[in-house]
Design a protein around this motif. Sequence first.
Motif, PDB file in Angstrom:
ATOM      1  N   ALA A   1      -0.256  10.817  -3.979  1.00  0.00           N
ATOM      2  CA  ALA A   1       0.334  10.094  -5.172  1.00  0.00           C
ATOM      3  C   ALA A   1      -0.796   8.770  -5.659  1.00  0.00           C
ATOM      4  O   ALA A   1      -1.141   8.797  -6.669  1.00  0.00           O
ATOM      5  CB  ALA A   1       1.743   9.876  -5.346  1.00  0.00           C
ATOM      6  N   PHE A   2      -1.085   8.152  -4.401  1.00  0.00           N
ATOM      7  CA  PHE A   2      -1.840   7.083  -4.858  1.00  0.00           C
ATOM      8  C   PHE A   2      -3.212   7.641  -5.227  1.00  0.00           C
ATOM      9  O   PHE A   2      -4.046   6.919  -6.068  1.00  0.00           O
ATOM     10  CB  PHE A   2      -1.971   6.217  -3.540  1.00  0.00           C
ATOM     11  N   GLU A   3      -3.827   8.734  -4.518  1.00  0.00           N
ATOM     12  CA  GLU A   3      -5.106   9.161  -4.694  1.00  0.00           C
ATOM     13  C   GLU A   3      -5.040   9.768  -6.120  1.00  0.00           C
ATOM     14  O   GLU A   3      -6.172   9.763  -6.865  1.00  0.00           O
ATOM     15  CB  GLU A   3      -5.657  10.370  -3.827  1.00  0.00           C
ATOM     16  N   THR A   4      -4.125  10.289  -6.403  1.00  0.00           N
ATOM     17  CA  THR A   4      -4.034  11.100  -8.084  1.00  0.00           C
ATOM     18  C   THR A   4      -3.909  10.039  -9.033  1.00  0.00           C
ATOM     19  O   THR A   4      -4.673   9.976 -10.014  1.00  0.00           O
ATOM     20  CB  THR A   4      -2.632  11.921  -8.111  1.00  0.00           C
TER      21      THR A   4
ATOM     22  N   ASP B   1       0.743  -1.266   0.068  1.00  0.00           N
ATOM     23  CA  ASP B   1       0.103   0.060   0.022  1.00  0.00           C
ATOM     24  C   ASP B   1       1.042   1.308  -0.052  1.00  0.00           C
ATOM     25  O   ASP B   1       2.157   1.386  -0.123  1.00  0.00           O
ATOM     26  CB  ASP B   1      -0.834  -0.123   1.273  1.00  0.00           C
ATOM     27  N   TYR B   2       0.359   2.309   0.229  1.00  0.00           N
ATOM     28  CA  TYR B   2       1.175   3.512  -0.021  1.00  0.00           C
ATOM     29  C   TYR B   2       1.879   3.826   1.196  1.00  0.00           C
ATOM     30  O   TYR B   2       3.087   4.403   0.826  1.00  0.00           O
ATOM     31  CB  TYR B   2       0.059   4.963  -0.171  1.00  0.00           C
ATOM     32  N   THR B   3       1.891   3.270   2.308  1.00  0.00           N
ATOM     33  CA  THR B   3       2.879   3.170   3.178  1.00  0.00           C
ATOM     34  C   THR B   3       4.184   2.474   3.091  1.00  0.00           C
ATOM     35  O   THR B   3       5.063   2.801   3.231  1.00  0.00           O
ATOM     36  CB  THR B   3       2.309   3.084   4.844  1.00  0.00           C
TER      37      THR B   3
ATOM     38  N   ASP C   1      -7.134   7.041  -7.775  1.00  0.00           N
ATOM     39  CA  ASP C   1      -8.206   7.407  -7.059  1.00  0.00           C
ATOM     40  C   ASP C   1      -8.550   6.770  -5.736  1.00  0.00           C
ATOM     41  O   ASP C   1     -10.039   6.778  -5.170  1.00  0.00           O
ATOM     42  CB  ASP C   1      -9.451   7.416  -7.936  1.00  0.00           C
ATOM     43  N   ASP C   2      -7.705   6.125  -5.061  1.00  0.00           N
ATOM     44  CA  ASP C   2      -7.905   5.487  -3.817  1.00  0.00           C
ATOM     45  C   ASP C   2      -6.611   5.138  -3.282  1.00  0.00           C
ATOM     46  O   ASP C   2      -5.853   4.330  -3.500  1.00  0.00           O
ATOM     47  CB  ASP C   2      -8.464   4.040  -4.153  1.00  0.00           C
ATOM     48  N   LYS C   3      -6.624   5.948  -1.890  1.00  0.00           N
ATOM     49  CA  LYS C   3      -5.176   5.819  -1.238  1.00  0.00           C
ATOM     50  C   LYS C   3      -5.178   4.217  -0.522  1.00  0.00           C
ATOM     51  O   LYS C   3      -4.081   3.854  -0.017  1.00  0.00           O
ATOM     52  CB  LYS C   3      -5.192   6.791   0.023  1.00  0.00           C
ATOM     53  N   ASN C   4      -6.311   3.610  -0.529  1.00  0.00           N
ATOM     54  CA  ASN C   4      -6.222   2.216   0.014  1.00  0.00           C
ATOM     55  C   ASN C   4      -5.922   1.179  -1.065  1.00  0.00           C
ATOM     56  O   ASN C   4      -6.076  -0.143  -0.911  1.00  0.00           O
ATOM     57  CB  ASN C   4      -7.532   1.791   0.710  1.00  0.00           C
ATOM     58  N   TYR C   5      -5.460   1.551  -2.216  1.00  0.00           N
ATOM     59  CA  TYR C   5      -5.314   0.564  -3.328  1.00  0.00           C
ATOM     60  C   TYR C   5      -4.181  -0.048  -2.888  1.00  0.00           C
ATOM     61  O   TYR C   5      -3.158   0.379  -2.359  1.00  0.00           O
ATOM     62  CB  TYR C   5      -5.203   1.347  -4.827  1.00  0.00           C
ATOM     63  N   GLU C   6      -3.722  -1.186  -3.180  1.00  0.00           N
ATOM     64  CA  GLU C   6      -2.534  -2.157  -3.016  1.00  0.00           C
ATOM     65  C   GLU C   6      -2.109  -2.544  -4.188  1.00  0.00           C
ATOM     66  O   GLU C   6      -2.867  -3.382  -5.051  1.00  0.00           O
ATOM     67  CB  GLU C   6      -2.934  -3.310  -2.184  1.00  0.00           C
ATOM     68  N   LEU C   7      -0.706  -2.384  -4.596  1.00  0.00           N
ATOM     69  CA  LEU C   7      -0.186  -3.082  -5.614  1.00  0.00           C
ATOM     70  C   LEU C   7       0.461  -4.519  -5.318  1.00  0.00           C
ATOM     71  O   LEU C   7       0.794  -4.676  -4.335  1.00  0.00           O
ATOM     72  CB  LEU C   7       1.008  -2.140  -5.985  1.00  0.00           C
TER      73      LEU C   7
ATOM     74  N   LYS D   1       4.927  10.225   4.334  1.00  0.00           N
ATOM     75  CA  LYS D   1       3.458   9.248   3.845  1.00  0.00           C
ATOM     76  C   LYS D   1       2.465  10.073   3.176  1.00  0.00           C
ATOM     77  O   LYS D   1       1.810   9.530   2.537  1.00  0.00           O
ATOM     78  CB  LYS D   1       3.218   9.134   5.215  1.00  0.00           C
ATOM     79  N   GLU D   2       2.373  11.451   3.690  1.00  0.00           N
ATOM     80  CA  GLU D   2       1.503  12.414   2.797  1.00  0.00           C
ATOM     81  C   GLU D   2       1.549  12.076   1.363  1.00  0.00           C
ATOM     82  O   GLU D   2       0.752  12.393   0.502  1.00  0.00           O
ATOM     83  CB  GLU D   2       1.391  13.843   3.641  1.00  0.00           C
TER      84      GLU D   2
END
Length: 113
Positions: A32-35, A8-10, A38-44, A26-27
Motif C-alpha cells: 500500500a505504501f509503495e502504491t 512507517d508502514y510497519t 512510491d516508497d515503502k520507506n516513506y514516513e507519515l 506487513k506485506e
Amino acid sequence: EEEPPKLDYTDVERVLTASGVDNVTKEAAERAFETIVDDKNYELKAKSVIPKFTSKSIKIDTKVATITISPQDLRYIKRVSFQGKRCIMIEVDEDAVIEGFTLSTETLLEKAD
C-alpha cells in the motif's frame, strides 16, 4: 527542537491490526505504501494520522446508524460478535435516553466455546 514522531508502514500495520482490521499483513501495508507514495520507506507524521482529541470527532457509519464520538471516548466502543453477528457495543455509566425515553437494560450472555 525535537522532531515530530513519524509512522512507517510497519507502524501502520500494527495500528490497523490492533484496531481490529482483518487480514492486515506487513506485506500488504508495504505494498500500500509503495502504491500510494512510491516508497515503502516513506514516513507519515503521526499528527497527520492521529486526530486531535479536543477538536475532531470520529464518525462510525453502519447500515442502520451514524455515531459521532470524540477520540478520547473510543475506549468505550467495542466491536463484538453476538450470535454470529458483528455488533457495536457502547459502554455507558448512566441510563441511555433517546428522545426522552430511557432504554431498558438487557443482560446478554453467550456460551463460550
